[in-house]
Design a protein around this motif. Structure first.
Motif, PDB file in Angstrom:
ATOM      1  N   VAL A  64      13.280 -12.321   5.609  1.00 49.69           N
ATOM      2  CA  VAL A  64      14.181 -12.887   4.593  1.00 49.69           C
ATOM      3  C   VAL A  64      15.091 -11.804   4.044  1.00 49.69           C
ATOM      4  O   VAL A  64      16.296 -12.017   3.863  1.00 49.69           O
ATOM      5  N   PHE A  65      14.537 -10.623   3.797  1.00 49.36           N
ATOM      6  CA  PHE A  65      15.363  -9.514   3.294  1.00 49.36           C
ATOM      7  C   PHE A  65      16.425  -9.124   4.318  1.00 49.36           C
ATOM      8  O   PHE A  65      17.560  -8.793   3.957  1.00 49.36           O
ATOM      9  N   GLU A  66      16.069  -9.194   5.587  1.00 47.99           N
ATOM     10  CA  GLU A  66      17.033  -8.895   6.648  1.00 47.99           C
ATOM     11  C   GLU A  66      18.210  -9.869   6.593  1.00 47.99           C
ATOM     12  O   GLU A  66      19.375  -9.475   6.761  1.00 47.99           O
ATOM     13  N   LEU A  67      17.925 -11.142   6.335  1.00 45.00           N
ATOM     14  CA  LEU A  67      18.997 -12.131   6.196  1.00 45.00           C
ATOM     15  C   LEU A  67      19.905 -11.794   5.009  1.00 45.00           C
ATOM     16  O   LEU A  67      21.127 -11.926   5.093  1.00 45.00           O
ATOM     17  N   LEU A  68      19.297 -11.371   3.902  1.00 46.97           N
ATOM     18  CA  LEU A  68      20.084 -10.996   2.732  1.00 46.97           C
ATOM     19  C   LEU A  68      20.983  -9.790   3.042  1.00 46.97           C
ATOM     20  O   LEU A  68      22.138  -9.741   2.619  1.00 46.97           O
ATOM     21  N   CYS A  69      20.443  -8.832   3.793  1.00 46.69           N
ATOM     22  CA  CYS A  69      21.231  -7.657   4.172  1.00 46.69           C
ATOM     23  C   CYS A  69      22.429  -8.050   5.033  1.00 46.69           C
ATOM     24  O   CYS A  69      23.533  -7.522   4.875  1.00 46.69           O
ATOM     25  N   LYS A  70      22.217  -8.992   5.941  1.00 49.96           N
ATOM     26  CA  LYS A  70      23.316  -9.445   6.797  1.00 49.96           C
ATOM     27  C   LYS A  70      24.346 -10.237   6.003  1.00 49.96           C
ATOM     28  O   LYS A  70      25.556 -10.145   6.255  1.00 49.96           O
ATOM     29  N   ARG A  71      23.869 -11.017   5.042  1.00 53.53           N
ATOM     30  CA  ARG A  71      24.776 -11.861   4.261  1.00 53.53           C
ATOM     31  C   ARG A  71      25.658 -11.036   3.333  1.00 53.53           C
ATOM     32  O   ARG A  71      26.803 -11.407   3.051  1.00 53.53           O
ATOM     33  N   TYR A  72      25.117  -9.911   2.858  1.00 50.72           N
ATOM     34  CA  TYR A  72      25.859  -9.062   1.916  1.00 50.72           C
ATOM     35  C   TYR A  72      26.009  -7.656   2.516  1.00 50.72           C
ATOM     36  O   TYR A  72      25.336  -6.709   2.097  1.00 50.72           O
ATOM     37  N   PRO A  73      26.904  -7.522   3.496  1.00 51.44           N
ATOM     38  CA  PRO A  73      27.019  -6.248   4.227  1.00 51.44           C
ATOM     39  C   PRO A  73      27.538  -5.091   3.384  1.00 51.44           C
ATOM     40  O   PRO A  73      27.341  -3.928   3.746  1.00 51.44           O
ATOM     41  N   GLU A  74      28.180  -5.381   2.252  1.00 50.54           N
ATOM     42  CA  GLU A  74      28.694  -4.308   1.394  1.00 50.54           C
ATOM     43  C   GLU A  74      27.692  -3.890   0.333  1.00 50.54           C
ATOM     44  O   GLU A  74      27.921  -2.918  -0.404  1.00 50.54           O
ATOM     45  N   ALA A  75      26.584  -4.596   0.233  1.00 49.63           N
ATOM     46  CA  ALA A  75      25.582  -4.277  -0.789  1.00 49.63           C
ATOM     47  C   ALA A  75      24.813  -3.013  -0.412  1.00 49.63           C
ATOM     48  O   ALA A  75      24.634  -2.696   0.776  1.00 49.63           O
ATOM     49  N   ASP A  76      24.364  -2.282  -1.417  1.00 46.53           N
ATOM     50  CA  ASP A  76      23.525  -1.106  -1.200  1.00 46.53           C
ATOM     51  C   ASP A  76      22.057  -1.527  -1.149  1.00 46.53           C
ATOM     52  O   ASP A  76      21.627  -2.427  -1.882  1.00 46.53           O
ATOM     53  N   ILE A  77      21.285  -0.850  -0.289  1.00 48.94           N
ATOM     54  CA  ILE A  77      19.898  -1.214  -0.033  1.00 48.94           C
ATOM     55  C   ILE A  77      18.967  -0.184  -0.677  1.00 48.94           C
ATOM     56  O   ILE A  77      19.147   1.024  -0.511  1.00 48.94           O
ATOM     57  N   PHE A  78      17.957  -0.699  -1.394  1.00 48.84           N
ATOM     58  CA  PHE A  78      16.964   0.162  -2.037  1.00 48.84           C
ATOM     59  C   PHE A  78      15.562  -0.330  -1.692  1.00 48.84           C
ATOM     60  O   PHE A  78      15.310  -1.534  -1.616  1.00 48.84           O
ATOM     61  N   THR A  79      14.653   0.607  -1.518  1.00 50.70           N
ATOM     62  CA  THR A  79      13.240   0.277  -1.317  1.00 50.70           C
ATOM     63  C   THR A  79      12.403   1.486  -1.686  1.00 50.70           C
ATOM     64  O   THR A  79      12.945   2.589  -1.878  1.00 50.70           O
ATOM     65  N   SER A  80      11.107   1.306  -1.796  1.00 54.31           N
ATOM     66  CA  SER A  80      10.249   2.435  -2.161  1.00 54.31           C
ATOM     67  C   SER A  80      10.004   3.353  -0.974  1.00 54.31           C
ATOM     68  O   SER A  80      10.090   4.581  -1.078  1.00 54.31           O
ATOM     69  N   LEU A  81       9.685   2.766   0.188  1.00 52.47           N
ATOM     70  CA  LEU A  81       9.366   3.503   1.408  1.00 52.47           C
ATOM     71  C   LEU A  81      10.071   2.846   2.589  1.00 52.47           C
ATOM     72  O   LEU A  81      10.194   1.618   2.639  1.00 52.47           O
ATOM     73  N   TYR A  82      10.474   3.652   3.544  1.00 50.12           N
ATOM     74  CA  TYR A  82      11.235   3.127   4.686  1.00 50.12           C
ATOM     75  C   TYR A  82      10.756   3.778   5.972  1.00 50.12           C
ATOM     76  O   TYR A  82      10.740   5.006   6.103  1.00 50.12           O
ATOM     77  N   ASP A  83      10.339   2.935   6.924  1.00 51.81           N
ATOM     78  CA  ASP A  83       9.982   3.383   8.264  1.00 51.81           C
ATOM     79  C   ASP A  83      10.814   2.566   9.243  1.00 51.81           C
ATOM     80  O   ASP A  83      10.456   1.435   9.588  1.00 51.81           O
ATOM     81  N   PRO A  84      11.954   3.108   9.701  1.00 53.30           N
ATOM     82  CA  PRO A  84      12.883   2.318  10.523  1.00 53.30           C
ATOM     83  C   PRO A  84      12.295   1.827  11.830  1.00 53.30           C
ATOM     84  O   PRO A  84      12.770   0.851  12.404  1.00 53.30           O
ATOM     85  N   GLU A  85      11.240   2.481  12.326  1.00 50.91           N
ATOM     86  CA  GLU A  85      10.655   2.090  13.618  1.00 50.91           C
ATOM     87  C   GLU A  85       9.713   0.892  13.492  1.00 50.91           C
ATOM     88  O   GLU A  85       9.374   0.267  14.495  1.00 50.91           O
TER      89      GLU A  85
END
Length: 360
Positions: A19-40
């Motif tokens: 669901v968060f991925e959909l939000l990221c695609k819908r708002y491509p100019e928005a900045d993304i924040f999270t506590s921890l990130y593992d891209p793999e």
């Protein structure tokens, strides 16, 4: 309008992350924040910058992210989001705690209340590795409840994915929630009105998914069953399964699409807060046989898109399987039900009405 998108942690890929991925695609100019990130190990956000908290610097934190639960609330409070007019958080626990400007708006997509705090016994049963530390963990979690309640008051608007979750938000946090069923990308699923003879279960192999109920039912019936997914329960389930049941482990996206489209039915025995699997099955033109409680009551129509069973027992599931076999399914209508009610277009038309009302 400057928008921040905030998620608890991006260290896995589950329903909340999709669901968060959909939000990221819908708002491509928005900045993304999270506590921890593992891209793999999580969603694909392309080349966008993912802003993390100071927890990212802790060695091993992305792997053992559940062990540092008491540290998340202060980490999110430390994020500087003062320049943003709209904060959209995606949370089952901590992201709702972020601070905003007094005139800014915070809309929280709350996938559930913080379950490990409010249903600790179930949480510890699901993650059996932590069972030995239960006395200490229980005390820590009880102390965290007041903090969770405090920060649950931060969002201006809650959006819940199901009636069940909306009721929990109201009961525990004392906040009303707007119910908007989460979507799937219907173009990612293959429609087929020709079904093979196998049944399918697709789930993480953990205790609350109740795959044991499915295995016992199919042991008795002798019908072909495929189970995709992996997890700590796999060895135990394989040990009790007869030869008509095949464990597929992790499957690729293309394999998963094909399995969903050709299955006679998809079986769901868990009590899900919402559950994307039944909607994904319907998008493939496939009926669902599900335990009749929780999120499926919002997404399925008994006798039209699926069949409910009343108790999480092999006998109750067997009764539903036999009932399903007597129904002449209209696979095209099942597909249309998913497309007309759970597409991204339908979802975002509802969400953007909420945002427009909030930002007036």
């Amino acid at each position: 309008m400057k928008i921040a998108l905030v998620h608890d942690y991006l260290t896995q890929r589950g329903g909340a992350e999709r669901v968060f991925e959909l939000l990221c695609k819908r708002y491509p100019e928005a900045d993304i924040f999270t506590s921890l990130y593992d891209p793999e190990k999580t969603i694909n956000v392309g080349d966008r910058l993912v802003n993390t908290t100071y927890l990212q610097k802790i060695p091993g934190a992305t792997k053992y992210f559940r062990l540092i639960a008491p540290l998340y609330f202060p980490a999110f409070r430390a994020l500087d989001l003062q320049e943003y007019d709209l904060i959209i958080s995606s949370s089952t626990s901590f992201a709702k705690a972020v601070k905003k400007r007094p005139d800014a708006k915070h809309i929280c997509f709350c996938h559930n209340v913080t379950r490990f705090l409010w249903d600790t016994e179930t949480y510890l049963r699901e993650y059996s590795d932590y069972r030995y530390f239960a006395p200490l963990i229980t005390k820590v979690f009880q102390a965290m409840r007041d903090i969770d309640l405090k920060y649950a008051q931060e969002p201006d608007i809650y959006i819940a994915n199901s009636t069940t979750v909306a009721q929990r938000i109201q009961k525990i946090y004392g906040k009303p929630a707007i119910m908007v069923n989460y979507p799937i990308d219907t173009s990612n699923f293959i429609f087929s009105d020709t079904k093979d003879e196998y049944y399918l279960a697709s789930a993480r192999m953990i205790s609350y998914k109740r795959l044991d109920v499915i295995v016992e039912a199919f042991n008795w019936l002798g019908w072909p069953l495929f189970i995709s997914g992996d997890g700590p329960e796999r060895k135990r389930l394989e040990a009790k399964a007869l030869s008509n049941i095949k464990f597929l482990g992790h499957v690729s996206d293309s394999q998963r699409k094909d399995l969903f489209s050709k299955a006679k039915s998809v079986i769901v025995a868990a009590l899900e807060d919402y559950g994307l699997v039944p909607v994904e099955a319907n998008a493939s033109g496939t009926p669902v046989i599900a335990y009749g409680a929780g999120g499926v009551l919002d997404t399925q129509i008994h006798g039209k898109t699926g069949v409910f069973f009343k108790r999480q027992t092999p006998e109750s599931l067997q009764t539903a399987l036999l009932e399903s076999g007597g129904i002449s399914w209209n696979y095209e209508n099942i597909r249309n039900h998913a497309v007309n009610n759970f597409s991204e277009q339908v979802f975002f038309s509802k969400v953007e009405r909420v945002i427009a009302q909030a930002c007036i």
